[in-house]
Structure formats: C-alpha cells, structure tokens
Enzyme design. Structure first.
Site, PDB file in Angstrom:
ATOM      1  N   ARG A  80       0.844  -1.190   0.000  1.00 59.35           N
ATOM      2  CA  ARG A  80       0.000   0.000   0.000  1.00 59.35           C
ATOM      3  C   ARG A  80       0.883   1.245   0.000  1.00 59.35           C
ATOM      4  O   ARG A  80       2.083   1.144   0.190  1.00 59.35           O
ATOM      5  CB  ARG A  80      -0.946  -0.002   1.210  1.00 59.35           C
ATOM      6  N   ASN A 118      -4.706   8.203   4.329  1.00 54.33           N
ATOM      7  CA  ASN A 118      -4.482   7.522   5.602  1.00 54.33           C
ATOM      8  C   ASN A 118      -3.024   7.650   5.983  1.00 54.33           C
ATOM      9  O   ASN A 118      -2.138   7.411   5.156  1.00 54.33           O
ATOM     10  CB  ASN A 118      -4.826   6.034   5.498  1.00 54.33           C
ATOM     11  N   GLU A 119      -2.780   8.054   7.203  1.00 54.73           N
ATOM     12  CA  GLU A 119      -1.412   8.112   7.733  1.00 54.73           C
ATOM     13  C   GLU A 119      -0.410   8.574   6.678  1.00 54.73           C
ATOM     14  O   GLU A 119       0.513   7.837   6.301  1.00 54.73           O
ATOM     15  CB  GLU A 119      -0.991   6.753   8.295  1.00 54.73           C
ATOM     16  N   CYS A 127       9.955  10.954  -1.742  1.00 53.04           N
ATOM     17  CA  CYS A 127      10.243  10.267  -3.004  1.00 53.04           C
ATOM     18  C   CYS A 127      11.345  11.024  -3.726  1.00 53.04           C
ATOM     19  O   CYS A 127      11.374  12.256  -3.726  1.00 53.04           O
ATOM     20  CB  CYS A 127       8.972  10.220  -3.851  1.00 53.04           C
ATOM     21  N   CYS A 129      12.296  10.467  -7.094  1.00 51.93           N
ATOM     22  CA  CYS A 129      12.255  10.240  -8.541  1.00 51.93           C
ATOM     23  C   CYS A 129      12.373  11.563  -9.310  1.00 51.93           C
ATOM     24  O   CYS A 129      12.417  12.638  -8.722  1.00 51.93           O
ATOM     25  CB  CYS A 129      10.971   9.512  -8.908  1.00 51.93           C
ATOM     26  N   GLU A 275      -7.003   5.585  15.845  1.00 51.40           N
ATOM     27  CA  GLU A 275      -6.625   4.178  15.824  1.00 51.40           C
ATOM     28  C   GLU A 275      -5.814   3.822  17.060  1.00 51.40           C
ATOM     29  O   GLU A 275      -4.918   4.566  17.465  1.00 51.40           O
ATOM     30  CB  GLU A 275      -5.733   3.864  14.614  1.00 51.40           C
ATOM     31  N   TRP A 283       3.095  -5.984  13.721  1.00 46.98           N
ATOM     32  CA  TRP A 283       4.252  -5.454  12.991  1.00 46.98           C
ATOM     33  C   TRP A 283       5.515  -5.280  13.823  1.00 46.98           C
ATOM     34  O   TRP A 283       6.503  -4.759  13.333  1.00 46.98           O
ATOM     35  CB  TRP A 283       3.874  -4.143  12.296  1.00 46.98           C
ATOM     36  N   GLU A 323      -2.673  -8.142   7.228  1.00 43.24           N
ATOM     37  CA  GLU A 323      -2.919  -7.787   8.628  1.00 43.24           C
ATOM     38  C   GLU A 323      -3.869  -8.765   9.323  1.00 43.24           C
ATOM     39  O   GLU A 323      -4.526  -8.394  10.297  1.00 43.24           O
ATOM     40  CB  GLU A 323      -3.435  -6.345   8.717  1.00 43.24           C
ATOM     41  N   LYS A 324      -3.869  -9.997   8.861  1.00 40.77           N
ATOM     42  CA  LYS A 324      -4.823 -10.943   9.463  1.00 40.77           C
ATOM     43  C   LYS A 324      -4.436 -11.336  10.882  1.00 40.77           C
ATOM     44  O   LYS A 324      -5.241 -11.880  11.619  1.00 40.77           O
ATOM     45  CB  LYS A 324      -5.027 -12.170   8.579  1.00 40.77           C
ATOM     46  N   HIS A 326      -3.328  -9.000  12.996  1.00 39.75           N
ATOM     47  CA  HIS A 326      -3.506  -7.796  13.818  1.00 39.75           C
ATOM     48  C   HIS A 326      -4.828  -7.958  14.554  1.00 39.75           C
ATOM     49  O   HIS A 326      -5.827  -8.353  13.964  1.00 39.75           O
ATOM     50  CB  HIS A 326      -3.554  -6.570  12.906  1.00 39.75           C
TER      51      HIS A 326
HETATM   52  C1  GLA Z   1      -1.837   1.958  10.838  1.00 42.93           C
HETATM   53  C2  GLA Z   1      -2.813   1.958   9.677  1.00 42.93           C
HETATM   54  C3  GLA Z   1      -3.804   0.839   9.734  1.00 42.93           C
HETATM   55  C4  GLA Z   1      -3.142  -0.437  10.187  1.00 42.93           C
HETATM   56  C5  GLA Z   1      -2.495  -0.205  11.515  1.00 42.93           C
HETATM   57  C6  GLA Z   1      -1.878  -1.460  12.100  1.00 42.93           C
HETATM   58  O1  GLA Z   1      -2.250   2.704  11.879  1.00 42.93           O
HETATM   59  O2  GLA Z   1      -3.508   3.175   9.550  1.00 42.93           O
HETATM   60  O3  GLA Z   1      -4.339   0.676   8.437  1.00 42.93           O
HETATM   61  O4  GLA Z   1      -2.211  -0.853   9.255  1.00 42.93           O
HETATM   62  O5  GLA Z   1      -1.482   0.739  11.354  1.00 42.93           O
HETATM   63  O6  GLA Z   1      -1.404  -1.243  13.380  1.00 42.93           O
END
Ligand code: GLA
Length: 669
Positions: A80, A118-119, A127, A129, A275, A283, A323-324, A326
């Site tokens: 991703r 996201n994040e 980057c 390039c 989150e 991870w 992430e199964k 997590h």
């Molecule tokens: C980040 C991402 C989530 C997920 C979590 C796992 O915060 O935003 O999509 O990958 O980490 O801890």
C-alpha cells in the site's frame, strides 16, 4: 457494533480498487449498503476517500507514479501507499475519486466526517524520482527566487557544489558521503509540503462538493517526517493513531505525551484517537498482548488528555491479507470467548458515561517547545555527536512532568507563550529570528525558560549563528558556551549541586563560561570539573535556566521541581506513585482523571463529595480504591452542574451514536 456502544466508524480507507474498479467507473453500491446499514443502526461514518492505496490499473497506466528511494530503487504495488507524492497522475486521480465520493455522499445521513487518505507518509515519507525532483525545484524556486540565493543558503561553495542552473538541482539522492545539509533540510520541508498538497487536493474537492462536513486525516503521534504544526491547521478535527508497546514500561508516559501533542496541535478544536489496537499488533518482531485492563486504561488516558472520541483499528479481524494477525474488536473466533471483545464492550459502556467531559480542555501552565524544522536539522548527520535525538530530549523533561502530575502543552517556539508560567526548550538546535525574539520577550516579561545544551546553534538555513554559542540566547542565559564535549554511549559525567549533593549526566557536556548566570550545579570531574553544569539567570522580569548536559532522571527532577516551585506551578494532584492524574475542564465541570498504571491496587485521595462518573457513585470519603490499571473520573464537587444533570446526560450504551458526534461535527464545522 450496537452491543459495543459503537457510534462512529471509519469506512473505506483502502477501498480505491473497489470504489473505482476500472478507470473512471465508480461503484458505490456496496458502500451505499454499508452506510445505510450503519445509519439504520444509529452509527455515524467517518468516510474515507480511499486514496491511500492506488489500484493496480492506475499504476499500470502511470508507472511513473511509483515512488523511488534515495538510491534509485523503485517501490512497486502489491502492498500500500505506493505513490510519489508529487505525481500529477496520482494527485489528479485521487482528487477525482474524492470529488466523486463527495458528490455521491454529501447528504448521506451517516456522514459526519471525512477521512482523507491515511497516515500520510507512513511508509513513503519522501520520493526521490525525477517527478519529485522537478517538483522540488519548483518548491525551491518559490523559496529562493534565484539560483544565487539557493547557492548562498545551501553554502554550495563548500565541496564545489555551486549550481549554475536550476536544472542541475536534485533531491539529496544517495551520495558518496553526507549530502549538503541545507539541501537535506529543504528536502524534508519539501516532502512534508508535497504530502500536504496531496491532502489539500482532496480537501478542496470535499469542501466544494460536500460543504460543512468536518475533515480529518490521521496523524501518527510524534511522526518526524511531517510538520504537524502546519498540517493541523488544515484539519477541522485532529485525529491520531497510537500503538504504544505493552512490553515497554515507558509506554504509559509515551501515550500521555502523544495525547498532549494532539491536544496542542488541535489548539482548542476537538481531537480523536482514530486508531489503537484492542490487543496485539502484527508489525513488531514480537507482538505482546495487552494484559487485562490496559486497553481501557490507555483509552481513558487519551480522553483525560483531551480526546473526545476513541476508535480502533480494526473492527473485524480479516481472514486474508497482510494484517490478518492484527487484533480486532471482533476476533477470528467467537466474540463471546474473546477478552478483547468483552473489554471493547465494557469500554463502549464507559465512554457512554463521559459526554459531559467532551469539549473540555486541560489547563497547562507549562509548555514544551517542539519545532519539526529544528528536529530535522538536529538529527542530520555530521555533528559533534551522532547520538542526539530530539524525542529523547523531550522525554528527559516530560518524564518528570508525568511523574509529578504536572500538565504540559507542546508549543511551537514562535507561538504565543504568554499563557505559560514555564517554557521548556529541549535541544532547540535551529532557531529563526522570530523564535529567538519570542523567547527573549517571554523571559523579559516574567516567564521562566529552561533550555538544554546545543540550542540556538543554527539559523533556518542551517548556518551556524556566529558570535559565540548559543548566539541568540547568550544574553538571556547569561553565559557563553566555549566548546562541546560529547560523551560516548555509556559514559557518565558527575554533577555536583550547590548544596554538595551529587547527580550525573550523560550524552553531552559543554564548557560553559558564565557572564552573569549563577551556578546551580557544576561538573564534578575531568576537564570540566567545577565548570557550570546547570545555571540560572535573572533576565528582565523572568528567569532562564541552562542545562549543559543530559541530567540523569533524579537530577532532572530536582532541577525541574525547583523551577516549577519557584514559578508557582502546582501539580494537578498528589498521591501514590504510578497514578497519573489529569484534570479536564469542560462547560459541565472539572473532571479529575486518576489512572493507575501500577499492577497493585492503591488508595488514592479524591475530593470528597465528588461524583465518580464510571461507577456513578457519589464519593463519601476523601479516598478511593483504584484497582490495578483502574481508572476513576471524578466530577469535582461544586465545579459544574448538579450530579443529577451529569447523570441525565449519560448516554446509555444502547443509545450511543444517536446524535452527539454528528451534532459536534456540525458545531465544529
Ligand atoms: C496503521 C494503519 C492501519 C493499520 C495499523 C496497524 O495505523 O492506519 O491501516 O495498518 O497501522 O497497526
């Protein structure tokens, strides 16, 4: 979700390849069904634009949007966040999706907030390039106007780096040895801005096609690559992701710092914990489970430090994908056999009792200065020591504040510091004129400043400020630093306080000559023996302290205790060690949060006559029993409306989600 009291769900964060399965054809049917179901269940949506993971077809059409590392390696799709932040192909496609989402969902009754991307920067903060190089050059042209000015700022006469044309300028790609430090610093500024431009491109579409809906993107606590002072100005609601390690004994402190940073970034706007994990992450090399009560403790801790919402990654644990393993609110197995699920349900019930706390702030009389640009510059290579880490220095101060239950905000050095009695400056290596003037004024006008070693050393071009270190603060501190004597890892230096008691320091020491400052402590051995280690100078109406080493925790506590006492900063509360206390003030009253980080039950003093919100009990005596990892939230007597009014405002779990956040969203928008 209703069983767990869920009233807000983030939806669609990585759904681009479903939302736009082929170029230009949007499929919202499945998401309509999800949002309708949520709304039917009284649950609101923080709807994501889904742009954090470009679909394979987009990469196939535009392979140039794949990001590149400093050594020329391309990153590919299959995970991703595989996009170059400067890529017009990525930005346009993401903005089109945001526009389509906003057009389709602007009046959906479940929609209360937009979640952009996201994040940002999580996996690819920069980057290198050719597309990025061109964008970097445009950014530099805006900053410097002329190539001569860039040559001056970058000091390119050194090592024959002088540029004769903009076309020769590139990102700091992999070089034989250290790249030009100002080039590196500018590239960090540029990379933060390039990602911010991605966010802005989507934000513009959302604001135009779905006006009035608050917009957020989730931060990652103390995330070095993005200047969150800049970013947070572009958010209606600040949101954060935080995953402290249950195996790290410092995690309670780190989580508290995260919360304080978010409250400070929000500057009075609401913020939410977007989150956290119900149990294990997937991870770390070893992913410790959260022991019983820890998820609740850390959740309520974020509420204590200002959060008006507590969310999780993730709702249901997946069967497939990276992430199964997590953890999730709903586990692989039967939920009724899962402790995490039971705790999530109980937390939902707890949060339903806390509406009166929402909107409340934390009255901090201490500020810790944090400037991303200084952080970047400090940690560039080729310094007297390669061991200086901005967050280590911040933590060295924060540890005492956390243990002593003294509330603190984070602040940018150019911000208004007048609300604070004490300002702490851990390793403020880079300072501009505005920051230097601001600190000088602050002390002159009566403030108390504590500054650590190796501060005020360079200007925003990363050029050393001449005239003796630390040039902009010599007068203010009443001293001159003649030389730096960094200490090798593991080496200690003795420190002797004026009353003869002993302490120590490590990491760094300096040869300080006072010019007016009095010595609070001196070094106890070696070349620096009897030279100042801690000084104090009265300046204008205020006082400035200087620390010439990293004091060990007891010595730091000793100095900060004195500083806080003299500045008349009182702790929020005093009680057994290991209990964190934070006071949140809202229009509904003053709420004292007591959070027991220990593994033993303790007796904690409380204001008698207060109302404990989680149990609903009126406190008859002036102490309360806190279980191991237990929490009490006490509405202080006489501080707000009657206990009955607070009681009436409590949202029963089964009605959670009906209204309050949506209304908050409207209000804040
Ligand atoms: C980040 C991402 C989530 C997920 C979590 C796992 O915060 O935003 O999509 O990958 O980490 O801890």
């Amino acid at each position: 979700m209703r069983e767990a009291g869920v009233n807000l769900v983030s939806v669609g964060i990585f759904s681009w390849s479903r939302l736009e399965p082929v170029p230009g054809r949007y499929d919202f049917e499945w998401l309509d069904r999800v949002l309708d179901l949520l709304h039917g269940g009284g649950i609101a949506a923080d709807l994501a634009t889904g742009t954090a993971s470009p679909p394979p077809w987009l990469v196939h059409q535009h392979p140039e949007l794949l990001p590149m590392l400093a050594d020329g390696v391309r990153l590919h799709h299959g995970a991703r966040q595989h996009y170059c932040p400067s890529s017009p192909a990525y930005r346009d496609a993401a903005a089109r999706l945001a526009e389509a989402m906003a057009t389709h969902y602007h009046d959906h009754p479940a929609l209360v907030m937009w979640h952009v991307g996201n994040e940002y920067g999580c996996h690819v903060p920069a980057c290198y390039c050719d597309v990025s190089a061109a964008d970097f050059r445009s950014w530099l042209q805006r900053r410097y106007q002329s190539i001569e000015e860039l040559n001056r700022a970058w000091g390119t006469d050194f090592w024959s780096q002088r540029y004769s044309d903009w076309a020769e300028v590139i990102p700091p790609r992999r070089t034989p040895t250290w790249p030009n430090p100002t080039q590196s610093l500018d590239f960090q500024r540029f990379s933060s801005d390039a990602l911010l431009e991605c966010y802005e491109a989507e934000r513009r579409e959302l604001a135009e096609h779905a006006p009035g809906v608050p917009i957020t993107t989730n931060f990652m606590s103390f995330f070095k690559p993005l200047d969150y002072w800049k970013w947070s100005q572009r958010e209606d609601v600040v949101s954060n992701d935080a995953y402290p390690d249950p195996d790290d004994p410092e995690s309670g402190l780190i989580a508290a710092m995260n919360g304080d940073l978010m409250r400070s970034l929000a500057r009075g706007r609401p913020w939410v914990l977007m989150e956290q994990t119900p149990n294990r992450v997937n991870w770390r090399p070893v992913n410790a489970a959260k022991p019983p009560g820890l998820m609740r403790l850390w959740s309520l801790q974020q509420v204590a430090r200002g959060a008006d919402g507590i969310l999780f990654f993730q709702w249901r644990q997946s069967r497939a994908g990276a992430e199964k393993w997590h953890s999730a609110m709903v586990p692989h197995g039967a939920p009724e056999h899962s402790r995490a699920w039971q705790e999530v349900k109980a937390l939902g019930a707890d949060l339903g009792k806390l509406d009166a706390v929402c909107g409340g702030g934390v009255d901090a009389q201490v500020a810790i200065l944090l400037d991303w640009e200084s952080w970047w510059a400090l940690e560039l290579p080729s310094k007297p020591s390669g061991e200086l880490r901005q967050l280590d220095q911040v933590r060295a101060y924060y540890r005492h504040l956390f243990d002593a239950n003294v509330a603190a905000d984070f602040a940018h050095p150019t911000s208004d510091l007048t609300p604070y009695k004490v300002v702490l400056a851990p390793n403020l290596y880079l300072v501009g004129e505005a920051a230097a003037g601001n600190l000088d004024q602050y002390v002159k006008a009566g403030g108390t400043l504590v500054m650590s070693f190796f501060s005020g050393i360079v200007d925003p071009d990363d050029h050393v400020r001449l005239g003796g270190y630390p040039a902009p603060f010599k007068e203010l501190l009443g001293l001159r630093v003649e030389d730096f004597l960094p200490l090798a890892p593991g080496r200690q230096i003795a420190v002797e306080f004026a009353d003869g008691s002993q302490g120590g320091g490590d990491l760094w020491s300096e040869l300080v000559t006072p010019h007016g400052a009095e010595e609070i402590a001196t070094f106890g051995s070696g070349e620096l023996a009897a030279r100042p280690a801690v000084t104090r100078q009265h300046y204008g109406e205020g006082t400035a302290y200087y620390l010439a080493t990293r004091l060990d925790p007891p010595s730091m506590s000793r100095v900060l205790s004195e500083v806080l006492a003299r500045a008349e900063v009182a702790p929020t509360w005093s009680g057994p060690a290991g209990v964190e206390a934070v006071r949140r003030d809202s229009p509904q009253g003053r709420f004292l949060f007591l959070l027991n980080h220990g593994e033993e039950e303790v007796e904690a003093p409380v204001p008698a006559g207060g109302l404990e919100l989680l149990s609903g009990e009126r406190l008859a005596s002036s102490s309360i029993t806190l279980a191991a990892r237990g929490v009490a939230i006490v509405l202080e007597p006489g501080s707000g409306p009657s206990a009955e009014a607070v009681e009436a405002a409590r949202v029963p779990a089964e009605h959670a989600g009906e209204g309050s956040l949506a209304e908050a969203g409207e209000r804040d928008a």
